[in-house]
Write a protein that holds these residues in place. Structure first.
Motif, PDB file in Angstrom:
ATOM      1  N   VAL A   1      84.691  28.115  56.909  1.00 15.09           N
ATOM      2  CA  VAL A   1      83.488  27.291  57.052  1.00 15.09           C
ATOM      3  C   VAL A   1      83.085  26.778  55.685  1.00 15.09           C
ATOM      4  O   VAL A   1      83.022  27.539  54.723  1.00 15.09           O
ATOM      5  N   PHE A   2      82.810  25.492  55.611  1.00 11.38           N
ATOM      6  CA  PHE A   2      82.236  24.882  54.417  1.00 11.38           C
ATOM      7  C   PHE A   2      80.781  24.596  54.725  1.00 11.38           C
ATOM      8  O   PHE A   2      80.458  24.089  55.805  1.00 11.38           O
ATOM      9  N   PHE A   3      79.890  24.917  53.790  1.00 12.00           N
ATOM     10  CA  PHE A   3      78.478  24.632  54.021  1.00 12.00           C
ATOM     11  C   PHE A   3      77.846  24.170  52.718  1.00 12.00           C
ATOM     12  O   PHE A   3      78.415  24.321  51.645  1.00 12.00           O
ATOM     13  N   TYR A   4      76.670  23.595  52.825  1.00 16.18           N
ATOM     14  CA  TYR A   4      75.924  23.150  51.660  1.00 16.18           C
ATOM     15  C   TYR A   4      74.451  23.437  51.900  1.00 16.18           C
ATOM     16  O   TYR A   4      74.004  23.524  53.038  1.00 16.18           O
ATOM     17  N   GLU A   5      73.751  23.632  50.814  1.00 18.54           N
ATOM     18  CA  GLU A   5      72.303  23.798  50.886  1.00 18.54           C
ATOM     19  C   GLU A   5      71.691  22.417  50.740  1.00 18.54           C
ATOM     20  O   GLU A   5      72.006  21.702  49.785  1.00 18.54           O
ATOM     21  N   MET A   6      70.846  22.042  51.673  1.00 21.32           N
ATOM     22  CA  MET A   6      70.233  20.712  51.629  1.00 21.32           C
ATOM     23  C   MET A   6      69.493  20.516  50.308  1.00 21.32           C
ATOM     24  O   MET A   6      68.841  21.415  49.814  1.00 21.32           O
TER      25      MET A   6
ATOM     26  N   ILE B   1      63.319  28.213  61.288  1.00 23.78           N
ATOM     27  CA  ILE B   1      64.526  27.397  61.398  1.00 23.78           C
ATOM     28  C   ILE B   1      65.637  28.009  60.557  1.00 23.78           C
ATOM     29  O   ILE B   1      66.790  28.050  60.967  1.00 23.78           O
ATOM     30  N   GLY B   2      65.297  28.505  59.373  1.00 26.70           N
ATOM     31  CA  GLY B   2      66.294  29.170  58.527  1.00 26.70           C
ATOM     32  C   GLY B   2      66.903  30.378  59.220  1.00 26.70           C
ATOM     33  O   GLY B   2      68.122  30.574  59.194  1.00 26.70           O
ATOM     34  N   GLU B   3      66.072  31.202  59.861  1.00 28.08           N
ATOM     35  CA  GLU B   3      66.562  32.371  60.605  1.00 28.08           C
ATOM     36  C   GLU B   3      67.443  31.926  61.774  1.00 28.08           C
ATOM     37  O   GLU B   3      68.515  32.476  62.007  1.00 28.08           O
ATOM     38  N   PHE B   4      66.979  30.939  62.507  1.00 27.36           N
ATOM     39  CA  PHE B   4      67.721  30.427  63.666  1.00 27.36           C
ATOM     40  C   PHE B   4      69.067  29.872  63.221  1.00 27.36           C
ATOM     41  O   PHE B   4      70.098  30.133  63.834  1.00 27.36           O
ATOM     42  N   TRP B   5      69.055  29.110  62.129  1.00 27.29           N
ATOM     43  CA  TRP B   5      70.300  28.506  61.640  1.00 27.29           C
ATOM     44  C   TRP B   5      71.306  29.571  61.224  1.00 27.29           C
ATOM     45  O   TRP B   5      72.509  29.398  61.386  1.00 27.29           O
ATOM     46  N   GLY B   6      70.836  30.695  60.722  1.00 28.73           N
ATOM     47  CA  GLY B   6      71.734  31.808  60.386  1.00 28.73           C
ATOM     48  C   GLY B   6      72.486  32.296  61.617  1.00 28.73           C
ATOM     49  O   GLY B   6      73.691  32.565  61.563  1.00 28.73           O
ATOM     50  N   ARG B   7      71.790  32.401  62.734  1.00 30.57           N
ATOM     51  CA  ARG B   7      72.442  32.831  63.984  1.00 30.57           C
ATOM     52  C   ARG B   7      73.413  31.773  64.483  1.00 30.57           C
ATOM     53  O   ARG B   7      74.495  32.082  64.987  1.00 30.57           O
ATOM     54  N   VAL B   8      73.034  30.497  64.349  1.00 34.80           N
ATOM     55  CA  VAL B   8      73.930  29.405  64.746  1.00 34.80           C
ATOM     56  C   VAL B   8      75.194  29.444  63.886  1.00 34.80           C
ATOM     57  O   VAL B   8      76.302  29.275  64.386  1.00 34.80           O
TER      58      VAL B   8
ATOM     59  N   LEU C   1      77.649  31.790  65.205  1.00 34.21           N
ATOM     60  CA  LEU C   1      78.322  31.245  66.383  1.00 34.21           C
ATOM     61  C   LEU C   1      79.398  30.242  65.979  1.00 34.21           C
ATOM     62  O   LEU C   1      80.495  30.218  66.548  1.00 34.21           O
ATOM     63  N   VAL C   2      79.109  29.416  64.980  1.00 35.61           N
ATOM     64  CA  VAL C   2      80.100  28.461  64.477  1.00 35.61           C
ATOM     65  C   VAL C   2      81.308  29.204  63.930  1.00 35.61           C
ATOM     66  O   VAL C   2      82.461  28.834  64.191  1.00 35.61           O
ATOM     67  N   GLN C   3      81.075  30.283  63.181  1.00 37.96           N
ATOM     68  CA  GLN C   3      82.188  31.068  62.649  1.00 37.96           C
ATOM     69  C   GLN C   3      83.025  31.667  63.785  1.00 37.96           C
ATOM     70  O   GLN C   3      84.253  31.686  63.717  1.00 37.96           O
TER      71      GLN C   3
ATOM     72  N   GLY D   1      73.186  21.309  65.139  1.00 38.07           N
ATOM     73  CA  GLY D   1      72.390  20.920  63.986  1.00 38.07           C
ATOM     74  C   GLY D   1      70.914  21.078  64.263  1.00 38.07           C
ATOM     75  O   GLY D   1      70.488  21.217  65.411  1.00 38.07           O
ATOM     76  N   THR D   2      70.169  21.108  63.201  1.00 36.25           N
ATOM     77  CA  THR D   2      68.714  21.027  63.303  1.00 36.25           C
ATOM     78  C   THR D   2      68.286  19.893  62.389  1.00 36.25           C
ATOM     79  O   THR D   2      68.919  19.632  61.367  1.00 36.25           O
ATOM     80  N   TYR D   3      67.243  19.221  62.776  1.00 34.25           N
ATOM     81  CA  TYR D   3      66.760  18.101  61.976  1.00 34.25           C
ATOM     82  C   TYR D   3      65.298  17.881  62.310  1.00 34.25           C
ATOM     83  O   TYR D   3      64.868  18.064  63.447  1.00 34.25           O
ATOM     84  N   PRO D   4      64.503  17.504  61.318  1.00 34.47           N
ATOM     85  CA  PRO D   4      63.098  17.228  61.610  1.00 34.47           C
ATOM     86  C   PRO D   4      62.953  15.903  62.341  1.00 34.47           C
ATOM     87  O   PRO D   4      63.670  14.945  62.060  1.00 34.47           O
ATOM     88  N   VAL D   5      62.076  15.878  63.324  1.00 32.26           N
ATOM     89  CA  VAL D   5      61.767  14.651  64.066  1.00 32.26           C
ATOM     90  C   VAL D   5      60.309  14.331  63.762  1.00 32.26           C
ATOM     91  O   VAL D   5      59.403  14.992  64.270  1.00 32.26           O
ATOM     92  N   THR D   6      60.090  13.330  62.942  1.00 31.25           N
ATOM     93  CA  THR D   6      58.728  13.062  62.468  1.00 31.25           C
ATOM     94  C   THR D   6      57.860  12.334  63.477  1.00 31.25           C
ATOM     95  O   THR D   6      56.641  12.419  63.414  1.00 31.25           O
ATOM     96  N   ASP D   7      58.468  11.626  64.413  1.00 32.22           N
ATOM     97  CA  ASP D   7      57.656  10.847  65.350  1.00 32.22           C
ATOM     98  C   ASP D   7      57.685  11.410  66.768  1.00 32.22           C
ATOM     99  O   ASP D   7      57.368  10.717  67.721  1.00 32.22           O
ATOM    100  N   TYR D   8      58.028  12.696  66.919  1.00 32.80           N
ATOM    101  CA  TYR D   8      58.055  13.304  68.236  1.00 32.80           C
ATOM    102  C   TYR D   8      56.614  13.572  68.679  1.00 32.80           C
ATOM    103  O   TYR D   8      55.783  14.037  67.897  1.00 32.80           O
ATOM    104  N   PRO D   9      56.279  13.286  69.941  1.00 34.27           N
ATOM    105  CA  PRO D   9      54.890  13.465  70.377  1.00 34.27           C
ATOM    106  C   PRO D   9      54.483  14.937  70.401  1.00 34.27           C
ATOM    107  O   PRO D   9      55.283  15.814  70.713  1.00 34.27           O
ATOM    108  N   THR D  10      53.245  15.194  70.040  1.00 36.15           N
ATOM    109  CA  THR D  10      52.689  16.549  70.104  1.00 36.15           C
ATOM    110  C   THR D  10      51.337  16.488  70.817  1.00 36.15           C
ATOM    111  O   THR D  10      50.646  15.468  70.771  1.00 36.15           O
TER     112      THR D  10
END
Length: 189
Positions: A95-100, A141-148, A151-153, A171-180
Motif C-alpha cells: 500500500v502506498f499512502f500520503y498524508e494530505m 474520520i481519522g479513526e474511521f480511515w484507519g479501519r478502512v 480493509l484495503v490492506q 475515500g472520505t472527502y468533505p462536502v461543503t454544500d451538503y444540506p444540514t
C-alpha cells in the motif's frame, strides 16, 4: 487464471508513505498505476508488463524507470536470458499512502478512474457501491480511515485467482454544500 497462495511472489513492505512530490507525480499517471496494480499479482519483466497493458516495450520501460527512480518499484530478482540479464520488478510496498497537505496537490483522482472503469459493470447490473454522508468531527474520520486502511490492506493481500479483476475504491472527502438540518428547537419554545 490460477490462484497464487502468497500474493505477490516476492517480499515487500506492508506500506510506504509517499513523502516527496516526485513519488506523488510518479504514482499519478494512469499507466503507471496499472503497472503498480499488475505487480500485486507477481513480479514481472518490462516485456510482460508491456504485453499486459498493450503498450510498446519502450514506453513501459520509461514508466517503470520513473516508478523505480521514485522508490515505488524495485528489482526483486533477475535471470540470464542468452547474453542479457532480465529484471523482474516488484512493488516497494503493498500500500502506498500520503498524508494530505504534506506532498502538495495531487493530480490523480481515484474516483474519476473508478467512475470510468465502473461504467460497464453498472450497465451490466454488476456494480456494487454505496455513498453515505455523515456530519462527524475530523478526529473520528481519522479513526474511521484507519479501519478502512486495514480493509484495503486485506483486499490487497487476497490471492490473485479467478477470471475477473475487481476494482475497490474508498475515500472520505468533505462536502461543503451538503444540506444540514437547522439546530433543533428546544422543548421550552
Amino acid at each position: 487464471m490460477t490462484g497464487n497462495p502468497q500474493t505477490p511472489d516476492y517480499e515487500l513492505e506492508d506500506s510506504l508513505e509517499l513523502t516527496t512530490a516526485e513519488q506523488v507525480k510518479a504514482i499519478s499517471d494512469p499507466l503507471r498505476t496499472s503497472i503498480i496494480q499488475l505487480l500485486h499479482e507477481r513480479a514481472a519483466t518490462v516485456t510482460e508488463l508491456a504485453a499486459a497493458v498493450k503498450r510498446p516495450k519502450s514506453t513501459v520501460a520509461h514508466h517503470v524507470n520513473v516508478l523505480a527512480d521514485a522508490g515505488l518499484l524495485k528489482v526483486v530478482r533477475t535471470r540470464r536470458v542468452r547474453a542479457i540479464e532480465e529484471r523482474f520488478y516488484g512493488r516497494a510496498a503493498r500500500v502506498f499512502f500520503y498524508e494530505m497537505g504534506r506532498t502538495g496537490a495531487l493530480d490523480f483522482n481515484d474516483f474519476e478512474v473508478a467512475a470510468k472503469e465502473s461504467v460497464t459493470a453498472f450497465e451490466a447490473g454488476q456494480l456494487r457501491s454505496f455513498i453515505r454522508h455523515a456530519r462527524v468531527p475530523d478526529e473520528r474520520i481519522g479513526e474511521f480511515w484507519g479501519r478502512v486502511h486495514e480493509l484495503v490492506q486485506e483486499f490487497d493481500q487476497l490471492p490473485r485467482s479467478g477470471d475477473t479483476t475487481y476494482g475497490f475504491v474508498v475515500g472520505t472527502y468533505p462536502v461543503t454544500d451538503y444540506p444540514t438540518l437547522p439546530p433543533q428547537a428546544s422543548d421550552a419554545d
